[in-house]
Design a protein around this motif. Sequence first.
Motif, PDB file in Angstrom:
ATOM      1  N   MET A  36       0.816  -1.182  -0.117  1.00 12.25           N
ATOM      2  CA  MET A  36       0.214   0.090  -0.121  1.00 12.25           C
ATOM      3  C   MET A  36       1.060   1.214   0.307  1.00 12.25           C
ATOM      4  O   MET A  36       0.560   2.477  -0.591  1.00 12.25           O
ATOM      5  CB  MET A  36      -0.647  -0.069   1.624  1.00 12.25           C
ATOM      6  N   LEU A  37       2.525   1.210   0.079  1.00 13.24           N
ATOM      7  CA  LEU A  37       2.654   2.221   0.012  1.00 13.24           C
ATOM      8  C   LEU A  37       3.305   2.394  -1.108  1.00 13.24           C
ATOM      9  O   LEU A  37       3.170   1.807  -2.525  1.00 13.24           O
ATOM     10  CB  LEU A  37       4.367   2.030   1.021  1.00 13.24           C
ATOM     11  N   PRO A  38       4.379   3.351  -1.774  1.00  5.70           N
ATOM     12  CA  PRO A  38       4.325   4.470  -2.932  1.00  5.70           C
ATOM     13  C   PRO A  38       4.893   2.924  -3.761  1.00  5.70           C
ATOM     14  O   PRO A  38       5.567   3.210  -4.656  1.00  5.70           O
ATOM     15  CB  PRO A  38       5.437   4.983  -2.781  1.00  5.70           C
TER      16      PRO A  38
ATOM     17  N   VAL B 128       6.825  -4.497  -4.283  1.00  3.15           N
ATOM     18  CA  VAL B 128       7.377  -5.221  -2.562  1.00  3.15           C
ATOM     19  C   VAL B 128       5.507  -6.544  -3.148  1.00  3.15           C
ATOM     20  O   VAL B 128       6.128  -7.249  -3.315  1.00  3.15           O
ATOM     21  CB  VAL B 128       6.456  -4.990  -2.551  1.00  3.15           C
ATOM     22  N   GLY B 129       4.880  -6.117  -3.992  1.00  7.05           N
ATOM     23  CA  GLY B 129       3.853  -7.208  -4.384  1.00  7.05           C
ATOM     24  C   GLY B 129       4.233  -8.259  -4.897  1.00  7.05           C
ATOM     25  O   GLY B 129       4.603  -9.939  -4.987  1.00  7.05           O
ATOM     26  N   ILE B 130       5.167  -7.941  -6.655  1.00  3.93           N
ATOM     27  CA  ILE B 130       5.936  -9.026  -7.130  1.00  3.93           C
ATOM     28  C   ILE B 130       6.715  -9.697  -6.233  1.00  3.93           C
ATOM     29  O   ILE B 130       6.489 -10.412  -6.241  1.00  3.93           O
ATOM     30  CB  ILE B 130       5.950  -8.075  -7.926  1.00  3.93           C
ATOM     31  N   ILE B 131       7.362  -8.899  -5.305  1.00  2.25           N
ATOM     32  CA  ILE B 131       8.040  -9.999  -4.326  1.00  2.25           C
ATOM     33  C   ILE B 131       7.676 -10.930  -3.464  1.00  2.25           C
ATOM     34  O   ILE B 131       8.167 -12.408  -3.495  1.00  2.25           O
ATOM     35  CB  ILE B 131       9.420  -9.422  -3.509  1.00  2.25           C
ATOM     36  N   MET B 132       6.451 -10.661  -2.970  1.00  6.83           N
ATOM     37  CA  MET B 132       5.980 -11.072  -2.133  1.00  6.83           C
ATOM     38  C   MET B 132       5.000 -12.168  -2.766  1.00  6.83           C
ATOM     39  O   MET B 132       4.197 -13.025  -2.431  1.00  6.83           O
ATOM     40  CB  MET B 132       4.482 -10.500  -0.955  1.00  6.83           C
TER      41      MET B 132
END
Length: 94
Positions: free
Chosen positions: A52-54, A59-63
């Motif tokens: 949800m941060l800029p 981060v989403g791809i990594i997660m």
Amino acid sequence: MSKDTSDSKLWGVLSYLGVLVVLPLLLKKDSKFVQFHAKQGLVILLGWILTMLPFGSIVGIIMTIFSILGIVDVLSGKTTKMPLVGELAEKIHI
């Protein structure tokens, strides 16, 4: 593969499916295999919250990658500590 591992694969997979991580964390406290994966899944969920941060898309791809790796690990009956995620997961005491 131990009996604990083979009986707990479904619970382990749930560990990597977002908020469903709460179920294995609370309901399978007696399984070291499930708790290992649930703690890593909890760290990944926290990473998803960071999306949800800029800089969230990275981060989403990594997660997503970590979640897929975790599910493959569960289905293989392994407990491979993921980079960074595994270190943080070891610090969780539930």
